[in-house]
Design an enzyme around this catalytic site. Structure first.
Site, PDB file in Angstrom:
ATOM      1  N   ASP A  94       0.855  -1.191   0.000  1.00  0.00           N
ATOM      2  CA  ASP A  94       0.000   0.000   0.000  1.00  0.00           C
ATOM      3  C   ASP A  94       0.898   1.251   0.000  1.00  0.00           C
ATOM      4  O   ASP A  94       1.801   1.363   0.832  1.00  0.00           O
ATOM      5  CB  ASP A  94      -0.866  -0.045   1.271  1.00  0.00           C
ATOM      6  N   HIS A  95       0.663   2.154  -0.923  1.00  0.00           N
ATOM      7  CA  HIS A  95       1.415   3.412  -1.018  1.00  0.00           C
ATOM      8  C   HIS A  95       2.934   3.225  -1.092  1.00  0.00           C
ATOM      9  O   HIS A  95       3.691   3.894  -0.374  1.00  0.00           O
ATOM     10  CB  HIS A  95       1.079   4.354   0.154  1.00  0.00           C
ATOM     11  N   GLU A 146      -1.494   5.975  -9.076  1.00  0.00           N
ATOM     12  CA  GLU A 146      -2.403   6.997  -8.524  1.00  0.00           C
ATOM     13  C   GLU A 146      -2.266   8.311  -9.267  1.00  0.00           C
ATOM     14  O   GLU A 146      -1.169   8.773  -9.574  1.00  0.00           O
ATOM     15  CB  GLU A 146      -2.122   7.220  -7.027  1.00  0.00           C
ATOM     16  N   HIS A 226      -9.123   5.158  -2.278  1.00  0.00           N
ATOM     17  CA  HIS A 226      -8.444   5.172  -0.966  1.00  0.00           C
ATOM     18  C   HIS A 226      -9.286   5.975   0.018  1.00  0.00           C
ATOM     19  O   HIS A 226     -10.260   6.630  -0.355  1.00  0.00           O
ATOM     20  CB  HIS A 226      -7.063   5.817  -1.114  1.00  0.00           C
ATOM     21  N   ASN A 269     -10.285   0.858  -0.171  1.00  0.00           N
ATOM     22  CA  ASN A 269      -9.280   0.708   0.887  1.00  0.00           C
ATOM     23  C   ASN A 269      -9.808   1.134   2.249  1.00  0.00           C
ATOM     24  O   ASN A 269     -10.310   2.250   2.402  1.00  0.00           O
ATOM     25  CB  ASN A 269      -8.067   1.592   0.577  1.00  0.00           C
TER      26      ASN A 269
HETATM   27  P1  13P Z   1      -8.793   5.058   5.542  1.00  0.00           P
HETATM   28  O1  13P Z   1      -7.870   5.889   6.366  1.00  0.00           O
HETATM   29  O2  13P Z   1     -10.032   5.828   5.188  1.00  0.00           O
HETATM   30  O3  13P Z   1      -9.142   3.762   6.189  1.00  0.00           O
HETATM   31  O4  13P Z   1      -8.061   4.727   4.149  1.00  0.00           O
HETATM   32  C1  13P Z   1      -7.116   3.689   4.083  1.00  0.00           C
HETATM   33  C2  13P Z   1      -6.329   3.693   2.829  1.00  0.00           C
HETATM   34  O5  13P Z   1      -6.605   4.390   1.868  1.00  0.00           O
HETATM   35  C3  13P Z   1      -5.173   2.787   2.770  1.00  0.00           C
HETATM   36  O6  13P Z   1      -4.432   2.956   1.600  1.00  0.00           O
HETATM   37  O1  G3H Z   2      -3.100   4.854   3.422  1.00  0.00           O
HETATM   38  C1  G3H Z   2      -2.539   4.697   4.492  1.00  0.00           C
HETATM   39  C2  G3H Z   2      -2.858   3.527   5.326  1.00  0.00           C
HETATM   40  O2  G3H Z   2      -3.926   3.819   6.187  1.00  0.00           O
HETATM   41  C3  G3H Z   2      -1.639   3.049   6.045  1.00  0.00           C
HETATM   42  O3  G3H Z   2      -1.319   3.880   7.099  1.00  0.00           O
HETATM   43  O4  G3H Z   2       1.092   4.386   6.800  1.00  0.00           O
HETATM   44  O5  G3H Z   2      -0.010   4.604   9.047  1.00  0.00           O
HETATM   45  O6  G3H Z   2       0.408   2.351   8.059  1.00  0.00           O
HETATM   46  P1  G3H Z   2       0.146   3.818   7.790  1.00  0.00           P
HETATM   47 ZN    ZN Z   3      -4.443   4.978   0.885  1.00  0.00          ZN
END
Ligand code: 13P
Ligand code: G3H
Ligand code: ZN
Length: 324
Positions: A94-95, A146, A226, A269
């Site tokens: 993720d990201h 993205e 997201h 997400n």
């Molecule tokens: P939320 O913070 O709304 O749960 O979004 C999570 C997210 O986009 C993870 O990539």
């Molecule tokens: O998009 C972000 C996710 O909620 C992950 O959050 O970087 O704090 O693990 P984090």
């Molecule tokens: Zn995200």
């Protein structure tokens, strides 16, 4: 090099195809520890939903990248052997913010990565994303890109127009990068404080007009949303009742998420809601049973509450239940 195929994972391509035509969205649930992972897997197995297990850079720093990777492998075995479930399981970064991080995840067994080049210029985002796609293709790993920047909490209720995805950009981006799915910005944001509204006021609606325009430009292409936690009032109240302070927390309404899930949005997400339910439950147990000090006695109920939340989301919001 470990191939995700050897550990029983799937990439997201087939799942997205079915989700786009079927009018539902696959959940992308984040995890950082064993209890969250158990809740996600057992909740998705029980509701017979495909699942995308998401690991952020922060999760890797917290729990250790090797630990997380083996936990994911363990989760597959748990689903197949103990839960007798064959739900498709995707392991997704993720990201991801660099090419090197994406490569490292692919080499350790991830079946999908996000390269988030949204902080770069359009041309640099294309270059970086294409570089990741070129590598991922060699290993049959799917890639999420993205376009647009998710509104931050510091933004006003109506974020600057420029932070939303510009539909004029999407065709070129998808064509030149070769990504499998595209995350867009239509008014959601990360975390528990998504909109600044006065008490009693409704948050502004998401920009469905942008989503519809994007769908017209790239028909049938998988879109990702997201920042899609709904921040349930029940759990905010529970946190606050037992010593928390989450005043003003607000999420995206489930009605809007349902509408998204029926459109070209094929991945939603959710991280914040999982954090909230776990924290609310732990607070409740520790406050009502001050003699407890065995972590299993508060992490167990938190895990159960998260599992129930996941089942409900899959069934009532994303529509992914019984689509495995
Ligand atoms: P939320 O913070 O709304 O749960 O979004 C999570 C997210 O986009 C993870 O990539
Ligand atoms: O998009 C972000 C996710 O909620 C992950 O959050 O970087 O704090 O693990 P984090
Ligand atoms: Zn995200």
């Amino acid at each position: 090099m470990t191939s995700y195929k050897d550990i029983g994972l799937a990439n997201s391509r087939e799942l997205f195809k079915k989700a786009v035509t079927g009018g539902y969205a696959i959940p992308g649930y984040n995890f950082n520890n064993m209890e969250q992972l158990q809740a996600v897997i057992s909740g998705c197995a029980e509701s017979n939903s495909p699942v995308i297990l998401q690991i952020s850079k922060g999760a890797r720093a917290y729990a250790n990248s090797i630990m997380l990777r083996y936990m994911a492998e363990g989760a597959v075995q748990y689903a197949r052997k103990d839960l007798k479930s064959n739900i498709p399981i995707v392991l997704h970064l993720d990201h991801g913010d660099t090419y090197e991080l994406c490569v490292s995840c692919i080499e350790s067994g991830f079946s999908s990565v996000m390269i988030d080049g949204s902080s770069h210029s359009f041309e640099d985002n294309i270059k970086l994303t294409k570089k990741v796609v070129d590598y991922a293709r060699q290993h049959d790993v799917s890639v999420e890109g993205e376009l647009g920047v998710l509104a931050g909490i510091e933004d006003e209720v109506q974020a600057e127009e420029s932070t939303y995805t510009d539909p004029d950009d999407v065709e070129k981006f998808v064509e030149q990068t070769g990504v499998d799915s595209l995350a867009i910005s239509i008014g959601t944001s990360h975390g528990a404080y998504k909109f600044k509204v006065k008490p009693g006021e409704d948050p502004p609606p998401l920009r469905f007009d942008i989503l519809e325009e994007v769908e017209k430009r790239i028909p049938g292409f998988p879109i990702v949303l997201h920042g899609s936690s709904s921040v349930p009032k029940e759990y905010i109240d529970m946190c606050n009742k037992y010593g928390g302070n989450l005043e003003g927390a607000i999420g995206v309404s489930e009605d809007q998420l349902r509408r998204d899930a029926k459109s070209a949005v094929c991945k939603i997400n959710i991280d914040t809601d999982g954090r909230l339910v776990v924290t609310a439950k732990i607070r409740e147990v520790l406050s009502t049973k001050p003699e407890e000090f065995d972590p299993r006695k508060y992490l167990g109920p938190a895990r159960e509450a998260l599992k129930e939340l996941i089942i409900r989301k899959n069934r009532e919001v994303l529509g992914s239940a019984d689509k495995a």
